[in-house]
Design an enzyme around this catalytic site. Structure first.
Site, PDB file in Angstrom:
ATOM      1  N   MET A  31       0.863  -1.219   0.066  1.00 25.62           N
ATOM      2  CA  MET A  31      -0.104   0.027   0.086  1.00 25.62           C
ATOM      3  C   MET A  31       0.913   1.135   0.025  1.00 25.62           C
ATOM      4  O   MET A  31       0.436   2.425   0.256  1.00 25.62           O
ATOM      5  CB  MET A  31      -0.965   0.101   1.327  1.00 25.62           C
ATOM      6  CG  MET A  31      -1.974  -1.360   1.073  1.00 25.62           C
ATOM      7  SD  MET A  31      -3.548  -0.898   2.024  1.00 25.62           S
ATOM      8  CE  MET A  31      -2.643  -0.561   3.666  1.00 25.62           C
ATOM      9  N   GLY A  37      10.940  -2.720   5.698  1.00 22.83           N
ATOM     10  CA  GLY A  37      10.174  -3.944   5.655  1.00 22.83           C
ATOM     11  C   GLY A  37       9.710  -4.330   4.353  1.00 22.83           C
ATOM     12  O   GLY A  37      10.072  -5.376   3.696  1.00 22.83           O
ATOM     13  N   HIS A  38       9.187  -3.357   3.742  1.00 27.25           N
ATOM     14  CA  HIS A  38       8.557  -3.594   2.147  1.00 27.25           C
ATOM     15  C   HIS A  38       9.906  -3.860   1.265  1.00 27.25           C
ATOM     16  O   HIS A  38       9.824  -4.765   0.381  1.00 27.25           O
ATOM     17  CB  HIS A  38       8.049  -2.300   1.799  1.00 27.25           C
ATOM     18  CG  HIS A  38       6.607  -1.937   2.365  1.00 27.25           C
ATOM     19  ND1 HIS A  38       6.688  -0.645   3.184  1.00 27.25           N
ATOM     20  CD2 HIS A  38       5.508  -2.438   2.295  1.00 27.25           C
ATOM     21  CE1 HIS A  38       5.507  -0.613   3.661  1.00 27.25           C
ATOM     22  NE2 HIS A  38       4.815  -1.532   3.045  1.00 27.25           N
ATOM     23  N   GLN A  62     -10.449  -2.787   2.024  1.00 23.95           N
ATOM     24  CA  GLN A  62      -9.873  -3.569   3.346  1.00 23.95           C
ATOM     25  C   GLN A  62      -9.961  -2.503   4.366  1.00 23.95           C
ATOM     26  O   GLN A  62      -9.507  -2.955   5.340  1.00 23.95           O
ATOM     27  CB  GLN A  62      -8.721  -4.204   2.957  1.00 23.95           C
ATOM     28  CG  GLN A  62      -7.584  -2.967   2.774  1.00 23.95           C
ATOM     29  CD  GLN A  62      -6.141  -3.600   2.456  1.00 23.95           C
ATOM     30  OE1 GLN A  62      -6.101  -4.386   1.550  1.00 23.95           O
ATOM     31  NE2 GLN A  62      -5.363  -3.658   3.283  1.00 23.95           N
ATOM     32  N   GLY A 155       4.573 -10.119   3.829  1.00 21.19           N
ATOM     33  CA  GLY A 155       5.366 -10.252   5.103  1.00 21.19           C
ATOM     34  C   GLY A 155       4.709 -11.221   5.983  1.00 21.19           C
ATOM     35  O   GLY A 155       3.288 -11.071   6.196  1.00 21.19           O
ATOM     36  N   LYS A 157       4.857 -10.302   9.231  1.00 16.38           N
ATOM     37  CA  LYS A 157       4.274  -9.464  10.074  1.00 16.38           C
ATOM     38  C   LYS A 157       2.681  -9.407  10.139  1.00 16.38           C
ATOM     39  O   LYS A 157       2.114  -9.480  11.075  1.00 16.38           O
ATOM     40  CB  LYS A 157       4.771  -8.100   9.651  1.00 16.38           C
ATOM     41  CG  LYS A 157       3.926  -6.959  10.519  1.00 16.38           C
ATOM     42  CD  LYS A 157       4.321  -5.647  10.302  1.00 16.38           C
ATOM     43  CE  LYS A 157       3.502  -4.624  10.997  1.00 16.38           C
ATOM     44  NZ  LYS A 157       2.455  -4.367  10.276  1.00 16.38           N
ATOM     45  N   GLN A 161      -3.178 -12.215   7.619  1.00 14.22           N
ATOM     46  CA  GLN A 161      -3.308 -12.042   6.103  1.00 14.22           C
ATOM     47  C   GLN A 161      -2.706 -13.107   5.192  1.00 14.22           C
ATOM     48  O   GLN A 161      -3.178 -13.598   4.082  1.00 14.22           O
ATOM     49  CB  GLN A 161      -2.707 -10.528   5.728  1.00 14.22           C
ATOM     50  CG  GLN A 161      -2.523 -10.273   4.413  1.00 14.22           C
ATOM     51  CD  GLN A 161      -2.034  -8.981   4.161  1.00 14.22           C
ATOM     52  OE1 GLN A 161      -3.052  -8.127   4.248  1.00 14.22           O
ATOM     53  NE2 GLN A 161      -0.774  -8.607   3.754  1.00 14.22           N
ATOM     54  N   MET A 192       8.703  -2.749  11.739  1.00 10.18           N
ATOM     55  CA  MET A 192       8.398  -1.564  10.945  1.00 10.18           C
ATOM     56  C   MET A 192       6.963  -1.505  10.340  1.00 10.18           C
ATOM     57  O   MET A 192       6.393  -2.750  10.147  1.00 10.18           O
ATOM     58  CB  MET A 192       9.147  -1.787   9.845  1.00 10.18           C
ATOM     59  CG  MET A 192      10.615  -1.298  10.433  1.00 10.18           C
ATOM     60  SD  MET A 192      11.915  -1.063   9.119  1.00 10.18           S
ATOM     61  CE  MET A 192      13.225  -0.866  10.011  1.00 10.18           C
ATOM     62  N   ARG A 195       2.379   2.639   9.517  1.00  5.78           N
ATOM     63  CA  ARG A 195       1.360   3.393  10.436  1.00  5.78           C
ATOM     64  C   ARG A 195       2.368   3.813  11.762  1.00  5.78           C
ATOM     65  O   ARG A 195       1.903   4.715  12.637  1.00  5.78           O
ATOM     66  CB  ARG A 195       0.358   2.575  11.021  1.00  5.78           C
ATOM     67  CG  ARG A 195      -0.826   2.134   9.957  1.00  5.78           C
ATOM     68  CD  ARG A 195      -2.191   1.643  10.463  1.00  5.78           C
ATOM     69  NE  ARG A 195      -3.198   1.451   9.762  1.00  5.78           N
ATOM     70  CZ  ARG A 195      -3.599   0.703   8.857  1.00  5.78           C
ATOM     71  NH1 ARG A 195      -2.865  -0.578   8.935  1.00  5.78           N
ATOM     72  NH2 ARG A 195      -4.386   0.769   8.014  1.00  5.78           N
TER      73      ARG A 195
HETATM   74  P1  AMP Z   1       1.330  -2.927   3.512  1.00  2.00           P
HETATM   75  O1  AMP Z   1       2.094  -2.009   2.308  1.00  2.00           O
HETATM   76  O2  AMP Z   1       1.132  -2.599   4.813  1.00  2.00           O
HETATM   77  O3  AMP Z   1       0.125  -3.391   2.732  1.00  2.00           O
HETATM   78  O4  AMP Z   1       2.464  -4.074   3.289  1.00  2.00           O
HETATM   79  C1  AMP Z   1       2.912  -4.553   2.186  1.00  2.00           C
HETATM   80  C2  AMP Z   1       3.451  -6.041   2.377  1.00  2.00           C
HETATM   81  O5  AMP Z   1       4.684  -5.643   3.399  1.00  2.00           O
HETATM   82  C3  AMP Z   1       2.720  -7.048   3.294  1.00  2.00           C
HETATM   83  O6  AMP Z   1       2.909  -8.169   2.725  1.00  2.00           O
HETATM   84  C4  AMP Z   1       3.224  -6.862   4.568  1.00  2.00           C
HETATM   85  O7  AMP Z   1       2.921  -8.079   5.400  1.00  2.00           O
HETATM   86  C5  AMP Z   1       4.715  -6.405   4.413  1.00  2.00           C
HETATM   87  N1  AMP Z   1       5.401  -5.766   5.579  1.00  2.00           N
HETATM   88  C6  AMP Z   1       4.759  -4.525   6.054  1.00  2.00           C
HETATM   89  N2  AMP Z   1       5.688  -4.304   7.030  1.00  2.00           N
HETATM   90  C7  AMP Z   1       6.568  -5.237   7.329  1.00  2.00           C
HETATM   91  C8  AMP Z   1       7.707  -5.413   8.058  1.00  2.00           C
HETATM   92  N3  AMP Z   1       7.991  -4.827   9.183  1.00  2.00           N
HETATM   93  N4  AMP Z   1       8.623  -6.727   7.883  1.00  2.00           N
HETATM   94  C9  AMP Z   1       8.123  -7.440   6.697  1.00  2.00           C
HETATM   95  N5  AMP Z   1       7.188  -7.285   6.015  1.00  2.00           N
HETATM   96  C10 AMP Z   1       6.366  -6.349   6.124  1.00  2.00           C
END
Ligand code: AMP
Length: 296
Positions: A31, A37-38, A62, A155, A157, A161, A192, A195
């Site tokens: 997103m 992390g990303h 979502q 992830g 994390k 999901q 990480m 938010r």
């Molecule tokens: P998001 O942008 O929050 O939807 O996350 C996109 C992807 O990055 C998802 O698969 C998350 O699980 C992964 N993700 C977000 N934060 C982390 C993190 N700290 N470590 C590993 N993967 C992450």
């Protein structure tokens, strides 16, 4: 070189060209508001495939009506620059109309199985965010159909999901390998998250307690505790003791089915969520049992 497009035709044309050249394609759905992390997921994708597509899409379906869809951070230019440095070949930046043409009437919903099994989209995040996993499963299915990747990286994390995505891939026969990537953390253990930027310095300092709580619980299980209810209570007490936290949940679930357990007999995941002044923070740890003990 890393290209950016909001066009389905351009995306499909490029992926077709790669596949004709026998190149393996990875997808990293995000997103945006990218952090380390990303980027770790993107680097992992580059190890699993010849070409990496990263989608950046803040998916409206979502988010609940009172959630942070409008104020969710959006930084497309910064994201594209970061992705270019980390081995991404194409950034797919669709708008809402592209993903939900004409409003779009078809959704992916996980429900009970033929033998009455409850899906991994039950409880925890689903209890606090009704409709969340319907939105996640739908957008992931759409991205899979649009990008047609060989492998997709998610992830750990967001462990629930990941379980929902794995279930959907099995059930809908997507021929896509799903890779779960370990959680990337700050120096004090906080997972990480885009938010985390919402947190005040005081809230940010308190947030380190989440990982500390998980580690203590994981150590108790590794030391031989098998009473999940007792470990769960200790986690809940530890998180509730922080005045800045409002505990949403702290569970111990089977690592495969994501169903809560009372006795730890196989590998488990400890998912927790706390509300810190209106910002929901998620985290979890997986604890694998010694092989001779584990059923899985
Ligand atoms: P998001 O942008 O929050 O939807 O996350 C996109 C992807 O990055 C998802 O698969 C998350 O699980 C992964 N993700 C977000 N934060 C982390 C993190 N700290 N470590 C590993 N993967 C992450």
């Amino acid at each position: 070189m890393c290209l950016t497009t909001d066009s389905v035709e351009a995306l499909r044309e490029l992926v077709r060209r790669w596949k004709r050249a026998d190149e393996r394609v990875a997808l990293v759905p995000t997103m945006g508001a990218l952090h380390e992390g990303h980027l770790a997921l993107v680097r992992s994708a580059a190890r699993h495939a010849d070409r990496v597509v990263t989608s950046v899409f803040v998916n409206p379906t979502q988010f609940g009506p009172d959630e942070d869809f409008e104020r969710y951070p959006r930084r497309p230019d910064e994201d594209a620059a970061l992705l270019a440095e980390h081995g991404c070949d194409l950034v797919f930046l669709p708008d809402v109309e592209t993903i939900y043409p004409g409003g779009s009437l078809t959704f992916v919903d996980l429900g009970d199985g033929l033998a009455g099994e409850t899906p991994p989209s039950t409880g925890m995040e689903a209890a606090f965010r009704p409709g969340h996993f319907r939105g996640v499963a739908t957008v992931v299915a759409k991205l899979f159909n649009l990008v047609d990747p060989d492998v997709a990286i998610f992830g750990q994390k967001d462990a629930q999901q990941l379980a929902v995505v794995r279930q959907m891939v099995r059930d809908l026969h997507f021929d896509i390998e799903i890779v779960g990537h370990p959680t990337v953390r700050e120096a004090d253990g906080l997972a990480m998250s885009s938010r985390n930027a919402y947190l005040s310095p005081e809230q940010r300092a308190a947030a380190a307690r989440i990982h500390a709580t998980l580690r203590a619980a994981a150590e108790a299980i590794q030391a031989g505790t098998r009473d999940a209810r007792a470990v769960r209570e200790v986690m809940r007490d530890s998180l509730s003791a922080e005045p800045l936290f409002e505990l949403n949940y702290a569970e111990i679930v089977d690592a495969e089915t994501f169903r809560p357990v009372d006795t730890i007999e196989s590998d488990v995941i400890l998912p927790v969520a706390v509300d810190v002044g209106g910002t929901r923070l998620l985290d979890n740890l997986r604890v694998d049992l010694p092989r001779q003990e584990s059923r899985s």
